[in-house]
Design a protein around this motif. Structure first.
Motif, PDB file in Angstrom:
ATOM      1  N   SER A 319       0.849  -1.188   0.000  1.00  0.00           N
ATOM      2  CA  SER A 319       0.000   0.000   0.000  1.00  0.00           C
ATOM      3  C   SER A 319       0.886   1.239   0.000  1.00  0.00           C
ATOM      4  O   SER A 319       1.961   1.259   0.597  1.00  0.00           O
ATOM      5  N   LEU A 320       0.405   2.259  -0.683  1.00  0.00           N
ATOM      6  CA  LEU A 320       1.125   3.534  -0.764  1.00  0.00           C
ATOM      7  C   LEU A 320       0.177   4.631  -0.300  1.00  0.00           C
ATOM      8  O   LEU A 320      -0.193   5.531  -1.039  1.00  0.00           O
ATOM      9  N   GLY A 321      -0.217   4.523   0.961  1.00  0.00           N
ATOM     10  CA  GLY A 321      -1.270   5.373   1.486  1.00  0.00           C
ATOM     11  C   GLY A 321      -2.610   4.714   1.231  1.00  0.00           C
ATOM     12  O   GLY A 321      -2.705   3.552   0.829  1.00  0.00           O
ATOM     13  N   ARG A 322      -3.687   5.452   1.457  1.00  0.00           N
ATOM     14  CA  ARG A 322      -5.024   4.900   1.278  1.00  0.00           C
ATOM     15  C   ARG A 322      -5.529   5.013  -0.153  1.00  0.00           C
ATOM     16  O   ARG A 322      -6.540   4.410  -0.501  1.00  0.00           O
ATOM     17  N   ARG A 323      -4.850   5.759  -1.001  1.00  0.00           N
ATOM     18  CA  ARG A 323      -5.373   6.015  -2.345  1.00  0.00           C
ATOM     19  C   ARG A 323      -4.523   5.431  -3.468  1.00  0.00           C
ATOM     20  O   ARG A 323      -4.854   5.605  -4.642  1.00  0.00           O
ATOM     21  N   ALA A 324      -3.452   4.765  -3.121  1.00  0.00           N
ATOM     22  CA  ALA A 324      -2.597   4.168  -4.154  1.00  0.00           C
ATOM     23  C   ALA A 324      -1.883   2.949  -3.582  1.00  0.00           C
ATOM     24  O   ALA A 324      -1.791   2.771  -2.363  1.00  0.00           O
ATOM     25  N   GLY A 325      -1.398   2.126  -4.481  1.00  0.00           N
ATOM     26  CA  GLY A 325      -0.668   0.938  -4.067  1.00  0.00           C
ATOM     27  C   GLY A 325      -0.015   0.292  -5.269  1.00  0.00           C
ATOM     28  O   GLY A 325      -0.082   0.806  -6.389  1.00  0.00           O
ATOM     29  N   ILE A 326       0.619  -0.838  -5.042  1.00  0.00           N
ATOM     30  CA  ILE A 326       1.214  -1.575  -6.144  1.00  0.00           C
ATOM     31  C   ILE A 326       1.099  -3.066  -5.859  1.00  0.00           C
ATOM     32  O   ILE A 326       1.268  -3.506  -4.723  1.00  0.00           O
ATOM     33  N   PHE A 327       0.741  -3.811  -6.891  1.00  0.00           N
ATOM     34  CA  PHE A 327       0.855  -5.261  -6.828  1.00  0.00           C
ATOM     35  C   PHE A 327       1.940  -5.654  -7.814  1.00  0.00           C
ATOM     36  O   PHE A 327       1.793  -5.486  -9.024  1.00  0.00           O
ATOM     37  N   GLN A 328       3.068  -6.147  -7.266  1.00  0.00           N
ATOM     38  CA  GLN A 328       4.199  -6.588  -8.078  1.00  0.00           C
ATOM     39  C   GLN A 328       4.015  -8.063  -8.386  1.00  0.00           C
ATOM     40  O   GLN A 328       4.041  -8.912  -7.493  1.00  0.00           O
ATOM     41  N   PHE A 329       3.776  -8.388  -9.638  1.00  0.00           N
ATOM     42  CA  PHE A 329       3.591  -9.781 -10.009  1.00  0.00           C
ATOM     43  C   PHE A 329       4.933 -10.508 -10.011  1.00  0.00           C
ATOM     44  O   PHE A 329       5.994  -9.907 -10.205  1.00  0.00           O
ATOM     45  N   ALA A 330       4.859 -11.822  -9.811  1.00  0.00           N
ATOM     46  CA  ALA A 330       6.074 -12.632  -9.737  1.00  0.00           C
ATOM     47  C   ALA A 330       5.837 -13.991 -10.362  1.00  0.00           C
ATOM     48  O   ALA A 330       4.698 -14.440 -10.518  1.00  0.00           O
ATOM     49  N   SER A 331       6.921 -14.655 -10.695  1.00  0.00           N
ATOM     50  CA  SER A 331       6.853 -16.041 -11.126  1.00  0.00           C
ATOM     51  C   SER A 331       6.549 -16.917  -9.917  1.00  0.00           C
ATOM     52  O   SER A 331       6.662 -16.478  -8.772  1.00  0.00           O
ATOM     53  N   LYS A 332       6.183 -18.160 -10.158  1.00  0.00           N
ATOM     54  CA  LYS A 332       5.828 -19.050  -9.059  1.00  0.00           C
ATOM     55  C   LYS A 332       6.972 -19.238  -8.074  1.00  0.00           C
ATOM     56  O   LYS A 332       6.748 -19.548  -6.901  1.00  0.00           O
ATOM     57  N   ASP A 333       8.219 -19.065  -8.539  1.00  0.00           N
ATOM     58  CA  ASP A 333       9.369 -19.226  -7.648  1.00  0.00           C
ATOM     59  C   ASP A 333       9.640 -17.964  -6.834  1.00  0.00           C
ATOM     60  O   ASP A 333      10.668 -17.845  -6.173  1.00  0.00           O
ATOM     61  N   ASP A 334       8.728 -16.991  -6.873  1.00  0.00           N
ATOM     62  CA  ASP A 334       8.792 -15.754  -6.104  1.00  0.00           C
ATOM     63  C   ASP A 334       9.815 -14.761  -6.643  1.00  0.00           C
ATOM     64  O   ASP A 334      10.322 -13.919  -5.911  1.00  0.00           O
ATOM     65  N   THR A 335      10.103 -14.840  -7.926  1.00  0.00           N
ATOM     66  CA  THR A 335      10.968 -13.869  -8.578  1.00  0.00           C
ATOM     67  C   THR A 335      10.103 -12.819  -9.260  1.00  0.00           C
ATOM     68  O   THR A 335       9.282 -13.143 -10.120  1.00  0.00           O
ATOM     69  N   ALA A 336      10.278 -11.557  -8.870  1.00  0.00           N
ATOM     70  CA  ALA A 336       9.469 -10.483  -9.437  1.00  0.00           C
ATOM     71  C   ALA A 336       9.716 -10.347 -10.933  1.00  0.00           C
ATOM     72  O   ALA A 336      10.847 -10.482 -11.408  1.00  0.00           O
ATOM     73  N   ASN A 337       8.647 -10.077 -11.672  1.00  0.00           N
ATOM     74  CA  ASN A 337       8.784  -9.841 -13.105  1.00  0.00           C
ATOM     75  C   ASN A 337       8.405  -8.399 -13.442  1.00  0.00           C
ATOM     76  O   ASN A 337       8.164  -7.595 -12.535  1.00  0.00           O
ATOM     77  N   ARG A 338       8.331  -8.065 -14.709  1.00  0.00           N
ATOM     78  CA  ARG A 338       8.158  -6.670 -15.106  1.00  0.00           C
ATOM     79  C   ARG A 338       6.713  -6.186 -15.013  1.00  0.00           C
ATOM     80  O   ARG A 338       6.443  -5.007 -15.225  1.00  0.00           O
ATOM     81  N   PHE A 339       5.795  -7.071 -14.676  1.00  0.00           N
ATOM     82  CA  PHE A 339       4.387  -6.690 -14.635  1.00  0.00           C
ATOM     83  C   PHE A 339       3.984  -6.229 -13.232  1.00  0.00           C
ATOM     84  O   PHE A 339       4.352  -6.848 -12.237  1.00  0.00           O
ATOM     85  N   TYR A 340       3.228  -5.160 -13.189  1.00  0.00           N
ATOM     86  CA  TYR A 340       2.721  -4.667 -11.911  1.00  0.00           C
ATOM     87  C   TYR A 340       1.430  -3.900 -12.146  1.00  0.00           C
ATOM     88  O   TYR A 340       1.129  -3.465 -13.264  1.00  0.00           O
ATOM     89  N   LEU A 341       0.662  -3.755 -11.080  1.00  0.00           N
ATOM     90  CA  LEU A 341      -0.554  -2.951 -11.112  1.00  0.00           C
ATOM     91  C   LEU A 341      -0.385  -1.859 -10.071  1.00  0.00           C
ATOM     92  O   LEU A 341      -0.185  -2.145  -8.887  1.00  0.00           O
ATOM     93  N   GLY A 342      -0.436  -0.608 -10.509  1.00  0.00           N
ATOM     94  CA  GLY A 342      -0.174   0.500  -9.596  1.00  0.00           C
ATOM     95  C   GLY A 342      -1.354   1.438  -9.435  1.00  0.00           C
ATOM     96  O   GLY A 342      -2.465   1.161  -9.886  1.00  0.00           O
ATOM     97  N   GLY A 343      -1.115   2.565  -8.750  1.00  0.00           N
ATOM     98  CA  GLY A 343      -2.120   3.597  -8.591  1.00  0.00           C
ATOM     99  C   GLY A 343      -3.319   3.148  -7.780  1.00  0.00           C
ATOM    100  O   GLY A 343      -3.224   2.329  -6.866  1.00  0.00           O
ATOM    101  N   ARG A 344      -4.482   3.714  -8.128  1.00  0.00           N
ATOM    102  CA  ARG A 344      -5.719   3.378  -7.428  1.00  0.00           C
ATOM    103  C   ARG A 344      -6.080   1.904  -7.565  1.00  0.00           C
ATOM    104  O   ARG A 344      -6.470   1.266  -6.579  1.00  0.00           O
ATOM    105  N   PRO A 345      -5.942   1.310  -8.774  1.00  0.00           N
ATOM    106  CA  PRO A 345      -6.208  -0.134  -8.879  1.00  0.00           C
ATOM    107  C   PRO A 345      -5.301  -0.960  -7.960  1.00  0.00           C
ATOM    108  O   PRO A 345      -5.731  -1.966  -7.396  1.00  0.00           O
ATOM    109  N   GLY A 346      -4.035  -0.526  -7.816  1.00  0.00           N
ATOM    110  CA  GLY A 346      -3.127  -1.230  -6.908  1.00  0.00           C
ATOM    111  C   GLY A 346      -3.594  -1.159  -5.474  1.00  0.00           C
ATOM    112  O   GLY A 346      -3.482  -2.121  -4.711  1.00  0.00           O
TER     113      GLY A 346
END
Length: 398
Positions: A319-346
């Protein structure tokens, strides 16, 4: 095994509650959950407690099965040979099987002055102690948050959104888990909130005083309130009880989560170190590991061979406060990849995850055995590499 089986679960966090609920699949199993607090702590909301938007606690009847006996006390010793635990009140509780789910907490900072003048927030009591300190500080007071993991980022954002002047001291890099693209998104949001982010070799904290933070580059930051989120430790209960642990103090287990010392003890959550290759500390992992620990115990009761754990990951949400956030997607082995969902949807996804984590616990209480999770077959290769064994593909080729 015939007759009734007594299972004791130490720790009422995400892993312990999940394990306790799942164990109630059998009517001939008596489950006792021992926890030092009478309420469940939503640890992933502790930064909200500090910021004033949540109390981070839930009543146990909302997440714990009715068949589970809750004992509010602290375990101070485990007698593996005698199959019993000793409580702080002096009482003892016997068991046939034990699940060790004591979780994690603040680590010794190892930095001069940090223990005296910085405020950790890894536990409910620590966050509750910090809340009035923040409230009493003038709006113009300088706040320093040390640590660039999820807790540090979330705390800095939470307080900055409240109008506080915040500096986030990262050490080497902001959000070490994050992919570069996700990291840039977080940095952009923090900048919008007015957070000063310090990272790199000169951003290591070397000392903390009552009103300042010293950095490795020789810089001194004035700081009215210093919050310490860097690093986690685990309780030393296992080590004090003569059980084998890793360097951090997590209980050493095999891949079924069974203690390497005693087949009647399993571990779950942050305090488990399967094959000395522990999973990342997170509620995402804790609930699944808790469920698997229960499955291991149930298999032994049924005189069946427990299965090795197979746990995959989705990513990390911040969470980045109450109005924004980020979901950092990862591979099953828990390695972060280039995909993320940010802002209000995050932010909405992070809130969904927080609420859904409690729902997982409540669902397991109503229908024990219902939780399922994504698998990661690559862990076997990680174990082979750790042990210096040839990869499976090479064996097949031979």
């Amino acid at each position: 095994m015939t007759g009734n089986t007594d299972v004791v679960v130490i720790g009422g966090g995400y892993a312990g509650v999940m394990a306790a609920n799942r164990l109630t699949q059998r009517d001939d199993v008596t489950v006792t959950l021992i926890n030092p607090r009478p309420t469940f702590v939503e640890r992933i909301r502790l930064q909200q407690l500090v910021g004033g938007s949540d109390d981070a606690v839930v009543d146990y009847p909302d997440v714990l099965g009715e068949a589970v006996r809750l004992v509010v006390d602290s375990v101070i010793g485990i007698d593996a040979a005698g199959r019993s635990v000793t409580l702080a009140t002096g009482a003892t509780v016997g068991y046939d099987y034990l699940i060790y789910a004591v979780g994690s907490g603040s680590a010794d900072p190892g930095v001069p002055g940090a223990a005296e003048f910085a405020y950790p927030i890894a536990s409910l009591e620590e966050a509750q102690r910090l809340r009035p300190v923040v409230d009493a500080a003038p709006t113009t007071a300088l706040v320093t948050v040390v640590g660039a993991g999820p807790t540090g980022i979330e705390t800095a954002a939470e307080l900055a959104e409240k109008g506080r002047t915040v500096t986030l001291v990262c050490g080497e890099v902001l959000g070490p888990y994050l992919h570069l693209k996700g990291r840039r998104s977080v940095a952009k949001r923090l900048a919008k909130l007015g957070v000063t982010v310090l990272e790199g070799p000169d951003a290591q904290v070397t000392a903390v005083t009552r009103d300042a933070v010293q950095l490795s580059g020789g810089r001194e930051l004035r700081s009215t309130v210093t919050i310490w989120t860097a690093g986690f430790g685990v309780p030393d209960l296992a080590a004090r009880s003569g059980l084998s642990t890793d360097a951090l103090g997590r209980l050493l287990t095999d891949e079924t989560l069974t203690s390497v010392d005693d087949m009647r003890i399993t571990a779950a959550g942050d305090s488990a170190a399967p094959s000395d290759l522990p999973f990342r500390m997170s509620c995402q992992a804790a609930t699944r590991i808790g469920a698997h620990a229960a499955d291991t115990v149930l298999a032994r009761i049924a005189v069946e061979q427990p299965r090795p754990i197979n746990l995959g990951f989705f990513g990390q949400c911040i969470s980045l406060g109450r109005r924004a956030g980020i979901f950092q997607f990862a591979s099953k082995d828990d390695t972060a990849n280039r995909f993320y969902l940010g802002g209000r949807p995050g932010a909405k996804l992070k809130e969904f995850v927080c609420k859904h984590t409690l729902k997982h616990l409540a669902d397991e209480a109503r229908k024990p055995g219902s939780l399922t999770w994504v698998k990661d077959d690559e862990r076997r290769e990680s174990l082979r590499a750790k042990r210096g064994e040839a990869p499976a593909t090479a064996e097949r080729a031979a």
